[in-house]
Design an enzyme around this catalytic site. Sequence first.
Site, PDB file in Angstrom:
ATOM      1  N   ASP A  12       0.861  -1.164   0.000  1.00 48.32           N
ATOM      2  CA  ASP A  12       0.000   0.000   0.000  1.00 48.32           C
ATOM      3  C   ASP A  12       0.911   1.232   0.000  1.00 48.32           C
ATOM      4  O   ASP A  12       2.109   1.124   0.299  1.00 48.32           O
ATOM      5  CB  ASP A  12      -0.887  -0.049   1.244  1.00 48.32           C
ATOM      6  CG  ASP A  12      -1.757   1.174   1.401  1.00 48.32           C
ATOM      7  OD1 ASP A  12      -2.390   1.581   0.414  1.00 48.32           O
ATOM      8  OD2 ASP A  12      -1.786   1.731   2.509  1.00 48.32           O
ATOM      9  N   ASP A  14      -0.121   5.167   0.975  1.00 46.68           N
ATOM     10  CA  ASP A  14      -0.344   6.085   2.091  1.00 46.68           C
ATOM     11  C   ASP A  14      -0.477   5.316   3.404  1.00 46.68           C
ATOM     12  O   ASP A  14      -1.309   4.415   3.523  1.00 46.68           O
ATOM     13  CB  ASP A  14      -1.608   6.910   1.855  1.00 46.68           C
ATOM     14  CG  ASP A  14      -1.518   7.746   0.593  1.00 46.68           C
ATOM     15  OD1 ASP A  14      -0.575   8.531   0.484  1.00 46.68           O
ATOM     16  OD2 ASP A  14      -2.385   7.598  -0.290  1.00 46.68           O
ATOM     17  N   ASP A 170      -1.586  -1.002   5.894  1.00 52.63           N
ATOM     18  CA  ASP A 170      -1.921  -0.517   7.245  1.00 52.63           C
ATOM     19  C   ASP A 170      -3.418  -0.445   7.508  1.00 52.63           C
ATOM     20  O   ASP A 170      -3.826   0.020   8.573  1.00 52.63           O
ATOM     21  CB  ASP A 170      -1.307   0.873   7.475  1.00 52.63           C
ATOM     22  CG  ASP A 170      -1.991   1.950   6.635  1.00 52.63           C
ATOM     23  OD1 ASP A 170      -2.092   1.763   5.405  1.00 52.63           O
ATOM     24  OD2 ASP A 170      -2.415   2.976   7.197  1.00 52.63           O
TER      25      ASP A 170
END
Length: 224
Positions: A12, A14, A170
């Site tokens: 991922d 961001d 995250d």
Amino acid sequence: MSASFPAAVLFDLDGTLLDSAPDMLAAVNAMRGARGKAPMLLAELRPHVSKGARAMVRQAFPELDDAERETWIPEFLETYERELGLHGRAFDGIEEMLATLEQAGCPWGIVTNKPEYLAAQLLPKLGWQERCAVLIGGDSLPARKPDPLPLLVAAERMGVEPVACTYVGDDERDITAARAAGMASVVALWGYRLSEDDPFAWQGDVLIEDPRELRLAASWPAPS
């Protein structure tokens, strides 16, 4: 745990590779300032960044209903594009971790829900344009995370079977997508989370506090 690095790793963006919250904050504060509102604090916005543009606009302008808020998304994206890469940076330890993967011959790529045109602009700012093997954004395909399609297409473009890839993210959507794609997963605990999020309930294969831990092959999960 694994005795070697994965055949390929997908990340991922961001909240996983990039601490982009300061760029996002500059964008929402520009919008708030234009409307005579006081600036938000980073701590108020940061937990919402991995949830996407709509979640950030909702946090910045909670008085709007869903329909009106939706009409503000283009303005947010245009404002964010002007702030892109000016305030954020890679998380501490990311560069060392990526270098370790590269030295081990492990290609890596990015699968993000951020629009591809924005993600692509960030790569040269970070020095990753020649290093990132594949980039798929939230608008690159007919579906985005938590659908597994972007991860499956990324693996195909890298020439690696999905079961040989590991996905690092995250947000719960990242881990859901990895599981549906048949990939091992790493929960990036250094990223962005709401207070009510429980990353232990996401059923990721491993949870990692610091990206520097991923410089060790033994820290990576065994293939699914």
